[in-house]
Design a protein around this motif. Sequence first.
Motif, short mmCIF file in Angstrom:
data_model
loop_
_atom_site.label_atom_id
_atom_site.label_comp_id
_atom_site.label_asym_id
_atom_site.label_seq_id
_atom_site.Cartn_x
_atom_site.Cartn_y
_atom_site.Cartn_z
N LYS A 1 0.81 -1.22 0.00
CA LYS A 1 0.00 0.00 0.00
C LYS A 1 0.84 1.26 0.00
CE LYS A 1 -3.67 2.46 2.48
NZ LYS A 1 -3.21 3.71 1.96
N GLN A 2 1.95 1.26 0.73
CA GLN A 2 2.79 2.46 0.77
C GLN A 2 3.42 2.73 -0.60
OE1 GLN A 2 5.59 2.54 4.02
NE2 GLN A 2 6.33 4.57 3.48
N VAL A 3 3.82 1.68 -1.31
CA VAL A 3 4.34 1.86 -2.67
C VAL A 3 3.28 2.52 -3.54
CG1 VAL A 3 5.03 0.63 -4.78
CG2 VAL A 3 6.06 0.02 -2.58
N ILE A 4 2.07 2.01 -3.47
CA ILE A 4 0.97 2.57 -4.28
C ILE A 4 0.71 4.03 -3.90
CG2 ILE A 4 -1.50 2.37 -4.81
CD1 ILE A 4 0.37 0.18 -6.08
N ASP A 5 0.71 4.34 -2.62
CA ASP A 5 0.50 5.72 -2.18
C ASP A 5 1.61 6.65 -2.67
OD1 ASP A 5 -1.84 4.98 -0.89
OD2 ASP A 5 -0.91 4.90 1.11
N ILE A 6 2.84 6.17 -2.65
CA ILE A 6 3.97 6.96 -3.15
C ILE A 6 3.79 7.27 -4.63
CG2 ILE A 6 6.44 6.83 -3.72
CD1 ILE A 6 6.78 5.34 -0.97
N VAL A 7 3.45 6.25 -5.41
CA VAL A 7 3.26 6.44 -6.86
C VAL A 7 2.13 7.44 -7.10
CG1 VAL A 7 2.51 5.29 -8.98
CG2 VAL A 7 4.22 4.21 -7.51
N LYS A 8 1.04 7.29 -6.39
CA LYS A 8 -0.09 8.23 -6.57
C LYS A 8 0.33 9.66 -6.26
CE LYS A 8 -3.88 4.99 -5.81
NZ LYS A 8 -5.00 4.62 -4.92
N HIS A 9 1.18 9.84 -5.24
CA HIS A 9 1.66 11.19 -4.91
C HIS A 9 2.35 11.82 -6.11
CE1 HIS A 9 3.83 14.48 -3.00
NE2 HIS A 9 4.90 14.03 -3.63
N PHE A 10 3.23 11.09 -6.76
CA PHE A 10 3.98 11.65 -7.89
C PHE A 10 3.06 12.04 -9.03
CE2 PHE A 10 7.49 9.97 -5.52
CZ PHE A 10 8.53 10.84 -5.83
N PHE A 11 2.01 11.28 -9.25
CA PHE A 11 1.07 11.61 -10.33
C PHE A 11 0.14 12.76 -9.92
CE2 PHE A 11 2.74 7.81 -12.06
CZ PHE A 11 2.61 7.96 -13.43
N THR A 12 -0.30 12.77 -8.68
CA THR A 12 -1.15 13.86 -8.20
C THR A 12 -0.41 15.19 -8.28
OG1 THR A 12 -2.34 12.38 -6.71
CG2 THR A 12 -2.44 14.73 -6.20
N GLU A 13 0.87 15.18 -7.96
CA GLU A 13 1.68 16.40 -7.97
C GLU A 13 2.33 16.67 -9.33
OE1 GLU A 13 1.76 18.56 -5.41
OE2 GLU A 13 0.31 17.23 -4.45
N ASN A 14 2.06 15.81 -10.31
CA ASN A 14 2.60 15.94 -11.67
C ASN A 14 4.13 16.00 -11.68
OD1 ASN A 14 2.04 15.94 -14.44
ND2 ASN A 14 2.36 18.15 -14.56
N LYS A 15 4.75 15.20 -10.83
CA LYS A 15 6.21 15.12 -10.79
C LYS A 15 6.69 14.10 -11.82
CE LYS A 15 6.68 16.05 -5.82
NZ LYS A 15 7.20 15.49 -4.55
N PRO A 16 7.93 14.22 -12.30
CA PRO A 16 8.47 13.27 -13.26
C PRO A 16 8.52 11.84 -12.72
CG PRO A 16 9.81 15.25 -13.22
CD PRO A 16 8.85 15.34 -12.06
N VAL A 17 8.07 10.90 -13.58
CA VAL A 17 8.09 9.47 -13.25
C VAL A 17 8.66 8.72 -14.45
CG1 VAL A 17 6.68 7.43 -12.74
CG2 VAL A 17 6.08 9.65 -11.73
N ALA A 18 9.58 7.80 -14.17
CA ALA A 18 10.12 6.92 -15.21
C ALA A 18 9.93 5.48 -14.74
CB ALA A 18 11.60 7.21 -15.44
N ALA A 19 9.38 4.64 -15.61
CA ALA A 19 9.20 3.23 -15.30
C ALA A 19 9.59 2.42 -16.53
CB ALA A 19 7.76 2.94 -14.89
N ILE A 20 10.25 1.30 -16.28
CA ILE A 20 10.74 0.48 -17.37
C ILE A 20 10.27 -0.96 -17.22
CG2 ILE A 20 12.94 -0.01 -16.20
CD1 ILE A 20 14.27 0.35 -19.04
N ALA B 1 -1.31 -0.95 -11.16
CA ALA B 1 -1.91 -1.27 -9.85
C ALA B 1 -2.29 0.00 -9.09
CB ALA B 1 -0.94 -2.11 -9.02
N ALA B 2 -1.56 1.07 -9.31
CA ALA B 2 -1.84 2.34 -8.62
C ALA B 2 -2.98 3.10 -9.27
CB ALA B 2 -0.58 3.21 -8.59
N GLY B 3 -3.42 2.64 -10.44
CA GLY B 3 -4.54 3.31 -11.11
C GLY B 3 -4.20 4.66 -11.69
N VAL B 4 -2.95 4.83 -12.13
CA VAL B 4 -2.53 6.15 -12.62
C VAL B 4 -2.33 6.22 -14.14
CG1 VAL B 4 -1.49 6.80 -10.41
CG2 VAL B 4 -0.09 5.63 -12.14
#
Length: 191
Positions: free
Chosen positions: A97-116, A125-128
């Motif tokens: 759950k904490q991983v999911i909450d962290i990911v949601k934070h980055f999308f809510t705040e429109n911060k850069p995210v990179a995933a490979i 899984a985070a619904g983003v």
Amino acid sequence: MKKILFLTGDFTEDYETMVPFQMLEMVGYTVHAVCPDKKKGDTVKTAIHDFEGDQTYTEKPGHNFALNYSFDDVKAEQYDGLVIAGGRAPEYLRLNKQVIDIVKHFFTENKPVAAICHGIQILTAAGVVKGRKLTAYPAVGPEVTLAGGEYQNIAVDEAYVDGNLVTSPAWPAHPKFIAEFLKVMGAKIQI
């Protein structure tokens, strides 16, 4: 100095952990490599995935990668960007759950995210990913579609950018994947 949160875990893909971590540190970012239930100095086991002509990748033992920050000390608001490594780790990391909450934070705040590669499983899984264009390892493509994203079928050595999100199918794309993430982070590299 900008700070990047780097999410990895046991049986992460070796190159997808080692190479981006080192590249981001090389250009001057503070990079905190973390894994749930592990502390600074603990290691994660990596796996080397290769493309050898089989119907899917092969898997061999990789290196032990030392984490340089404790997961329990992570405060998402203190980071400027997020990088998610691939491999098998995302299968179980997405259950935290904490991983999911962290990911949601980055999308809510429109911060850069990179995933490979399989790291995109954490995003689904985070619904983003709903309404977003992104890529992943092809076997993860159906998850992107089921989560409402628009899967981009690109070459294994390419990266795809949609706003603050940079994704790539696998480690052969590291040069483009990291270059695009640096652009999204606002980095200016002069040669």
